[in-house]
Write a protein that holds these residues in place. Sequence first.
Motif, PDB file in Angstrom:
ATOM      1  N   ILE A 153       0.670  -0.791  -0.251  1.00 37.70           N
ATOM      2  CA  ILE A 153       0.157   0.207   0.134  1.00 37.70           C
ATOM      3  C   ILE A 153       1.307   1.034   0.122  1.00 37.70           C
ATOM      4  CG2 ILE A 153      -1.619  -1.244   0.994  1.00 37.70           C
ATOM      5  CD1 ILE A 153      -1.409   0.431   3.887  1.00 37.70           C
ATOM      6  N   GLY A 154       2.081   1.274   0.484  1.00 36.99           N
ATOM      7  CA  GLY A 154       3.062   2.088   0.344  1.00 36.99           C
ATOM      8  C   GLY A 154       4.396   1.925  -0.601  1.00 36.99           C
ATOM      9  N   LEU A 155       5.076   3.416  -1.393  1.00 35.90           N
ATOM     10  CA  LEU A 155       5.533   3.140  -2.156  1.00 35.90           C
ATOM     11  C   LEU A 155       7.061   3.726  -1.301  1.00 35.90           C
ATOM     12  CD1 LEU A 155       5.104   3.224  -5.457  1.00 35.90           C
ATOM     13  CD2 LEU A 155       5.366   0.971  -4.328  1.00 35.90           C
ATOM     14  N   GLY A 156       7.748   3.280  -0.578  1.00 39.15           N
ATOM     15  CA  GLY A 156       9.116   3.676  -0.117  1.00 39.15           C
ATOM     16  C   GLY A 156       9.447   4.908  -0.870  1.00 39.15           C
ATOM     17  N   THR A 157       9.376   5.865  -0.314  1.00 36.55           N
ATOM     18  CA  THR A 157      10.883   7.489  -0.261  1.00 36.55           C
ATOM     19  C   THR A 157      12.517   7.275  -0.075  1.00 36.55           C
ATOM     20  OG1 THR A 157      10.021   8.374   1.191  1.00 36.55           O
ATOM     21  CG2 THR A 157       8.371   8.777  -0.652  1.00 36.55           C
ATOM     22  N   ASP A 158      12.301   7.853   1.011  1.00 35.71           N
ATOM     23  CA  ASP A 158      13.608   7.500   1.641  1.00 35.71           C
ATOM     24  C   ASP A 158      13.904   6.937   2.309  1.00 35.71           C
ATOM     25  OD1 ASP A 158      12.091   9.430   2.656  1.00 35.71           O
ATOM     26  OD2 ASP A 158      13.507   9.525   4.109  1.00 35.71           O
ATOM     27  N   VAL A 159      14.944   6.385   3.137  1.00 36.58           N
ATOM     28  CA  VAL A 159      15.533   5.627   4.077  1.00 36.58           C
ATOM     29  C   VAL A 159      16.064   6.378   5.293  1.00 36.58           C
ATOM     30  CG1 VAL A 159      14.927   2.892   3.327  1.00 36.58           C
ATOM     31  CG2 VAL A 159      16.997   4.147   2.991  1.00 36.58           C
ATOM     32  N   GLY A 160      17.018   5.710   6.439  1.00 32.93           N
ATOM     33  CA  GLY A 160      18.373   6.055   6.945  1.00 32.93           C
ATOM     34  C   GLY A 160      18.954   5.812   7.809  1.00 32.93           C
ATOM     35  N   PRO A 161      19.836   5.334   6.886  1.00 29.70           N
ATOM     36  CA  PRO A 161      21.240   4.239   7.371  1.00 29.70           C
ATOM     37  C   PRO A 161      21.983   4.509   7.977  1.00 29.70           C
ATOM     38  CG  PRO A 161      21.442   4.463   5.177  1.00 29.70           C
ATOM     39  CD  PRO A 161      19.983   4.984   5.409  1.00 29.70           C
ATOM     40  N   MET A 162      22.003   4.102   8.896  1.00 28.72           N
ATOM     41  CA  MET A 162      23.452   4.479   9.972  1.00 28.72           C
ATOM     42  C   MET A 162      24.931   4.219   9.417  1.00 28.72           C
ATOM     43  SD  MET A 162      21.735   5.591  13.858  1.00 28.72           S
ATOM     44  CE  MET A 162      20.365   3.434  13.985  1.00 28.72           C
ATOM     45  N   ALA A 163      25.239   5.000   9.648  1.00 30.07           N
ATOM     46  CA  ALA A 163      26.887   5.314  10.002  1.00 30.07           C
ATOM     47  C   ALA A 163      27.653   5.475  11.396  1.00 30.07           C
ATOM     48  CB  ALA A 163      27.636   5.379   8.577  1.00 30.07           C
ATOM     49  N   ILE A 164      28.842   5.877  11.294  1.00 25.70           N
ATOM     50  CA  ILE A 164      29.305   6.504  12.831  1.00 25.70           C
ATOM     51  C   ILE A 164      30.208   7.823  11.626  1.00 25.70           C
ATOM     52  CG2 ILE A 164      30.518   6.673  14.659  1.00 25.70           C
ATOM     53  CD1 ILE A 164      28.917   5.292  14.559  1.00 25.70           C
ATOM     54  N   CYS A 165      29.659   8.777  12.246  1.00 24.88           N
ATOM     55  CA  CYS A 165      30.409   9.783  11.932  1.00 24.88           C
ATOM     56  C   CYS A 165      30.952  10.606  13.375  1.00 24.88           C
ATOM     57  CB  CYS A 165      29.367  11.458  11.545  1.00 24.88           C
ATOM     58  SG  CYS A 165      28.547  10.607  10.060  1.00 24.88           S
ATOM     59  N   TYR A 166      32.317  10.775  12.542  1.00 22.98           N
ATOM     60  CA  TYR A 166      33.287  11.344  13.160  1.00 22.98           C
ATOM     61  C   TYR A 166      33.989  12.367  12.892  1.00 22.98           C
ATOM     62  CZ  TYR A 166      36.430   8.504  10.629  1.00 22.98           C
ATOM     63  OH  TYR A 166      37.439   7.520   9.591  1.00 22.98           O
ATOM     64  N   ARG A 167      34.665  13.066  14.015  1.00 20.31           N
ATOM     65  CA  ARG A 167      35.984  14.562  13.952  1.00 20.31           C
ATOM     66  C   ARG A 167      37.102  13.936  13.880  1.00 20.31           C
ATOM     67  NH1 ARG A 167      34.383  19.886  14.359  1.00 20.31           N
ATOM     68  NH2 ARG A 167      36.654  20.034  14.899  1.00 20.31           N
ATOM     69  N   LYS A 168      38.147  13.651  12.667  1.00 17.10           N
ATOM     70  CA  LYS A 168      38.872  12.932  12.323  1.00 17.10           C
ATOM     71  C   LYS A 168      41.164  13.827  13.795  1.00 17.10           C
ATOM     72  CE  LYS A 168      38.704  13.844   8.315  1.00 17.10           C
ATOM     73  NZ  LYS A 168      39.342  13.502   6.582  1.00 17.10           N
ATOM     74  N   ASP A 169      39.821  14.706  13.705  1.00 23.29           N
ATOM     75  CA  ASP A 169      41.386  15.334  14.891  1.00 23.29           C
ATOM     76  C   ASP A 169      40.935  15.513  16.509  1.00 23.29           C
ATOM     77  OD1 ASP A 169      38.866  17.073  14.142  1.00 23.29           O
ATOM     78  OD2 ASP A 169      39.148  19.417  15.080  1.00 23.29           O
TER      79      ASP A 169
END
Length: 439
Positions: A153-169
């Motif tokens: 009954i619904g067609l997917g628009t977006d998703v929110g796959p997760m990663a880890i964002c980190y500060r290199k410094d």
Amino acid sequence: MRGTRSAHRALAFAAIAALGAGLLTGCADDGGGSSDGDSGGGKGKTTISLGLFGTFGFKEAGLYAEYEKAHPDIKITQNVTERNENYYPALVNHLTTGSGLQDIQGVEVGNIAEVVDTQAAKFEDLSKVSGVNKGDFLDWKWKQATTKDGQTIGLGTDVGPMAICYRKDLFEKAGLPTDREQLGKMWAGDWSKLVDVGETYQKKAPKGTTFMDSPGGMLNAILSSEKEKFYDASGEVVYKTNPAVKAAFDLTAKAAEEGLVASQTQFQPTWNQTIANSKFAAVACPPWMLGTIKGNSSADAKGKWDVAPAPKSGNWGGSFLAVPKAGKHVKEAQELAAWLTAPAQQAKLFSVQGSFPSAQASYNLPEVTGAKNEMTGDAPIGTIFAEAAKSSPVQYNGPKDQIIQQGLTDNGVFLVTKGKSAEDAWKTALKTIDNNLDK
């Protein structure tokens, strides 16, 4: 952006899109509503109306205009309610009365299970629409909007796959590696390994910083990677008895007790300020989080961030387009919904708005494979998020998920950062949740 940022609050937060200035689908900020279209007068044309919440980005990405150009007899309008918490009750009321419905209605991922279970008969089966290919979509996304008897009954628009964002410094100052692949291997497969890295970070952490941004963010990330969370597949509430929930709570509480997470609630002004002041080194990060980071960072933070795979794949957010049977232009609405969610259009939406595609067939398109973000430099974000999306679990989202998540966060792990024991925080969370579920 739908999910559990601290659940209820997060659904109302207006995040800046990862690759542009738009918002992730359905992330909303106020209770106002608006109605607009993309073209001039619709005399002699069939007008297809969409009922949406937040900013899906179709208009901003030029998709309405593109469709109208290819279909001169069609005019598209959209009626937008900024907050899903205001939009969804109205949608249910319209479905109940059979009046006031738009030709296409958006449905947030947190509501799709309830719609499938209780309102499916009032929507068209979009799997039968010409041009719709089940194989184009992520399997778990397709299943979320599919009934037990096979109607989608619904067609997917977006998703929110997760990663880890980190500060290199900050990682470098704490003596940690900064290479995304090396870090991903260090915590692969186990969230407790991420906490181990956090313990190493905290030993030499730059003054005034914590490893991760918040207890709510960590708890949500862990729970989003589990196959079963607050409800089982039959729709029964199992958050008290599901060992994965208690394990996620205990691990987050451990991180809180050790000072690895800041005593902050995501998307509040004080949390925004911790981004601006570089007060944490890592955050659980769907694609749209890059926009949040950008919108709150100082100018010198560009290029200092990077993205590594999360310990386990999970999803945070997403929506669907559905076509009510009571709409005025059902056939035309089905065709438009199919076109808007097709791989090519989803890839374009990602490149302009930052909404990550639920159509896996778009992951090989250049708009995804070549995606970059100014905050994360040369990180191949499209590829990283695509891999996470493909391996995220099929998770049943129950109607009270937001209440349960908020209880575990605001009345649970957050209290541990204030000195409460993990055991007492768990008891407080359960009591709060039970009280709210009874209302």
